[in-house]
Design an enzyme around this catalytic site. Structure first.
Site, PDB file in Angstrom:
ATOM      1  N   HIS A   1       1.293  -9.386   4.334  1.00  0.00           N
ATOM      2  CA  HIS A   1       0.215  -8.398   4.257  1.00  0.00           C
ATOM      3  C   HIS A   1      -0.326  -8.386   2.827  1.00  0.00           C
ATOM      4  CE1 HIS A   1      -1.427  -4.707   6.523  1.00  0.00           C
ATOM      5  NE2 HIS A   1      -2.201  -4.897   5.453  1.00  0.00           N
TER       6      HIS A   1
ATOM      7  N   ASN B   1      -1.522 -10.893   8.278  1.00  0.00           N
ATOM      8  CA  ASN B   1      -2.448  -9.769   8.418  1.00  0.00           C
ATOM      9  C   ASN B   1      -3.842 -10.191   7.963  1.00  0.00           C
ATOM     10  OD1 ASN B   1      -2.779  -6.684   8.812  1.00  0.00           O
ATOM     11  ND2 ASN B   1      -3.808  -7.115   6.872  1.00  0.00           N
ATOM     12  N   GLU B   2      -4.755 -10.234   8.919  1.00  0.00           N
ATOM     13  CA  GLU B   2      -6.176 -10.450   8.636  1.00  0.00           C
ATOM     14  C   GLU B   2      -6.433 -11.588   7.653  1.00  0.00           C
ATOM     15  OE1 GLU B   2      -7.797  -5.904   9.379  1.00  0.00           O
ATOM     16  OE2 GLU B   2      -7.631  -6.634   7.317  1.00  0.00           O
TER      17      GLU B   2
ATOM     18  N   GLU C   1      -4.538  -2.344  14.300  1.00  0.00           N
ATOM     19  CA  GLU C   1      -5.168  -1.440  13.334  1.00  0.00           C
ATOM     20  C   GLU C   1      -6.477  -0.928  13.914  1.00  0.00           C
ATOM     21  OE1 GLU C   1      -5.743  -2.567   9.255  1.00  0.00           O
ATOM     22  OE2 GLU C   1      -3.787  -3.536   9.116  1.00  0.00           O
TER      23      GLU C   1
ATOM     24  N   GLN D   1       0.803  -1.220   0.000  1.00  0.00           N
ATOM     25  CA  GLN D   1       0.000   0.000   0.000  1.00  0.00           C
ATOM     26  C   GLN D   1       0.838   1.273   0.000  1.00  0.00           C
ATOM     27  OE1 GLN D   1      -2.563  -1.829   3.301  1.00  0.00           O
ATOM     28  NE2 GLN D   1      -3.962  -0.389   2.346  1.00  0.00           N
TER      29      GLN D   1
ATOM     30  N   TYR E   1     -12.541  -1.819  12.953  1.00  0.00           N
ATOM     31  CA  TYR E   1     -12.916  -0.517  12.411  1.00  0.00           C
ATOM     32  C   TYR E   1     -14.367  -0.141  12.688  1.00  0.00           C
ATOM     33  CZ  TYR E   1      -8.544  -0.588   9.770  1.00  0.00           C
ATOM     34  OH  TYR E   1      -7.208  -0.616   9.428  1.00  0.00           O
TER      35      TYR E   1
ATOM     36  N   TRP F   1      -4.453   2.974  12.005  1.00  0.00           N
ATOM     37  CA  TRP F   1      -4.284   2.819  10.567  1.00  0.00           C
ATOM     38  C   TRP F   1      -4.727   4.143   9.956  1.00  0.00           C
ATOM     39  CZ3 TRP F   1      -1.881  -0.619   7.627  1.00  0.00           C
ATOM     40  CH2 TRP F   1      -2.010  -0.461   6.238  1.00  0.00           C
TER      41      TRP F   1
ATOM     42  N   GLU G   1      -5.609   2.066  -1.014  1.00  0.00           N
ATOM     43  CA  GLU G   1      -6.562   1.338  -0.188  1.00  0.00           C
ATOM     44  C   GLU G   1      -7.202   0.197  -0.978  1.00  0.00           C
ATOM     45  OE1 GLU G   1      -8.112  -0.143   2.871  1.00  0.00           O
ATOM     46  OE2 GLU G   1      -6.770   1.568   3.076  1.00  0.00           O
ATOM     47  N   TRP G   2      -6.333  -0.711  -1.490  1.00  0.00           N
ATOM     48  CA  TRP G   2      -6.759  -1.938  -2.159  1.00  0.00           C
ATOM     49  C   TRP G   2      -7.782  -1.660  -3.273  1.00  0.00           C
ATOM     50  CZ3 TRP G   2      -2.999  -4.919  -0.959  1.00  0.00           C
ATOM     51  CH2 TRP G   2      -2.452  -4.912   0.324  1.00  0.00           C
TER      52      TRP G   2
END
Length: 458
Positions: A123, A167-168, A359, A22, A299, A405, A412-413
């Site tokens: 990630h 990551n996630e 995050e 990113q 989030y 974050w 952002e993807w």
């Protein structure tokens, strides 16, 4: 009630987070190989406005400037990731020494600024060469990943105190293999279940590789995406059951195997297909690992309604916009209390390790006024989120750090460069950095200025 940095204790980790794909850019510089995200961004319509991360925030060339800014904010820690294809262009085999040298310099630059580095090893930027061999749907990836982890640990393990394995995993497995909205863009239930199981194995095997190769003080963790879930119609049996199923898939799937609890099959009977087809004798033991910490990445909350059209969880998430509640540029409800609830939920597991919020953040429009970037909604969210972390600590949760974050705006993807999460604004045309008002607030808070969590909705 006012609170200050001192309320969190002297040993609390105050950081900010970033990710290689990113921010780094330099997608073909100094021997780096292509990743699945380099491939995915070439698909027309895959990314909003057909944007890509070939330059991104140019962190590869500007990392010292960004670390100077992080130091100036008063951070004690910096979370970033290693790009697998930068150090192993083919995913396995020949090592790109120039790629390893970059992370060597990055770690040293952090330490020179009294920033403790936390390195995330995966990630989401899988080498394209490994995707051509099946990627996460190929069981061999467990060995490929372990070899890569050992390589990085040998080079950097003497200086990095905190390591995050994945990551996630639910996001890169689910969005990438079931929904098809992230790389590698697959939409196949079998591919999702295979990738999920192999990621669960890799999570533990990668951690064991770190444990074997790192000096004793090193802390080994992994990170989990999570959302506080509530039923759309409280008390309605079908929505309540859908919420339990969604919780099993979104919040428990990758956590419970590490504790030896296996997959949450009782709530998701369809997972028996995973066990029958992909799990081999001994896998349940291999999925276990005694992590030193879990990274909690939260989030928002999600509101769940029963849906007869979505197999596996038979549930749908009701968008914040339809519920007429405040939401961010990502469409996520503004609900800082979600962080408190998820810290409590993870801490409730017997033998749960220490938690770190690796995050937490929000994307809102920035108001650029000369050399000032006003972002009052982001500032309010950050302040409220810290209040929820303190609330959890006062309730007995062992939560040891907070990483917003993100340090800077970034790619952002699938959303491209539209949503901005950073404490530091980036003009993508000039690469000029400007600390936002939220960053200035964080700096003041870390310097001892008291804060008070907002009482009104953000």
């Amino acid at each position: 009630m006012p609170f200050s940095r001192a309320d969190f204790g002297a040993d609390f980790y105050w950081g900010a987070a970033a990710a290689a794909y990113q921010t780094e850019g330099a997608w073909q510089q100094q021997g780096k190989g292509p990743s699945i995200w380099d491939d995915f961004t070439r698909r027309k319509g895959a990314i909003r406005r057909n944007e890509h991360a070939r330059v991104a925030a140019d962190f590869y060339n500007r990392y010292e400037e960004d670390l100077d800014l992080a130091q100036g904010l008063g951070l004690t820690d910096f979370r970033c990731s290693v790009a697998w294809p930068r150090v192993l262009p083919e995913g396995t085999g020949a090592v790109n020494r120039r790629g390893l040298d970059f992370y060597d310099r990055l770690v040293d630059a952090c330490l020179e600024r009294d920033l403790r580095p936390m390195l995330t090893l995966y990630h989401w930027d899988l080498p394209s060469a490994l995707q051509a061999r099946g990627g996460w749907a190929n069981r061999s990836i467990v060995g490929w990943f372990s070899d890569y982890v050992q390589l990085v640990a040998r080079r950097l393990g003497d200086r990095v105190p905190h390591w995050a394995v994945l990551n996630e995993p639910m996001v890169f497995v689910g969005a990438g293999h079931l929904l098809g909205v992230h790389a590698p863009g697959r939409r196949h239930l079998g591919a999702f279940l295979a990738a999920a199981h192999h990621a669960t194995l890799a999570q533990a095997e990668g951690a064991r590789a770190l444990r074997a190769g790192l000096p004793e003080p090193a802390q080994i963790g992994t990170t989990f995406s999570c959302s506080y879930l509530t039923p759309y119609r409280p008390g309605h049996a079908s929505d309540e059951a859908a919420t339990r199923r969604a919780d099993a898939l979104l919040n428990r799937f990758f956590v419970e195997p590490t504790l030896g609890l296996g997959y949450p099959v009782a709530e998701l009977p369809a997972l028996r297909w995973l066990l029958d087809r992909y799990q081999k004798p001994g896998d349940e033991q291999r999925m276990k690992f005694d992590f030193d910490f879990w990274g909690v990445q939260n989030y928002t909350r999600e509101v769940v309604r029963f849906s007869p059209w979505l197999p596996l969880q038979w549930a749908t998430l009701v968008p914040a916009k339809l519920r007429k509640v405040p939401y961010t540029d990502m469409g996520w409800e503004v609900y800082p209390e979600s962080l408190y609830h998820m810290l409590k939920q993870f801490a409730a597991y017997p033998n749960a390790p220490r938690l770190i919020v690796t995050e937490s953040g929000s994307a809102f429009p920035d108001q650029c006024q000369g050399r000032r970037v006003a972002d009052p909604a982001r500032r309010a969210f950050l302040q409220a989120a810290l209040g929820q972390v303190l609330r959890a600590r006062r309730a007995g949760v062992d939560v040891a750090g907070y990483f917003p974050w993100s340090l800077t705006d970034n790619f952002e993807w699938a959303e491209g460069y539209g949503p901005r999460f950073g404490l530091i604004h980036i003009d993508y045309e000039t690469q000029q950095r400007t600390v936002k008002d939220s960053g200035r607030w964080y700096q003041a808070f870390l310097n001892g200025t008291p804060a008070e969590a907002p009482q009104a909705p953000l």
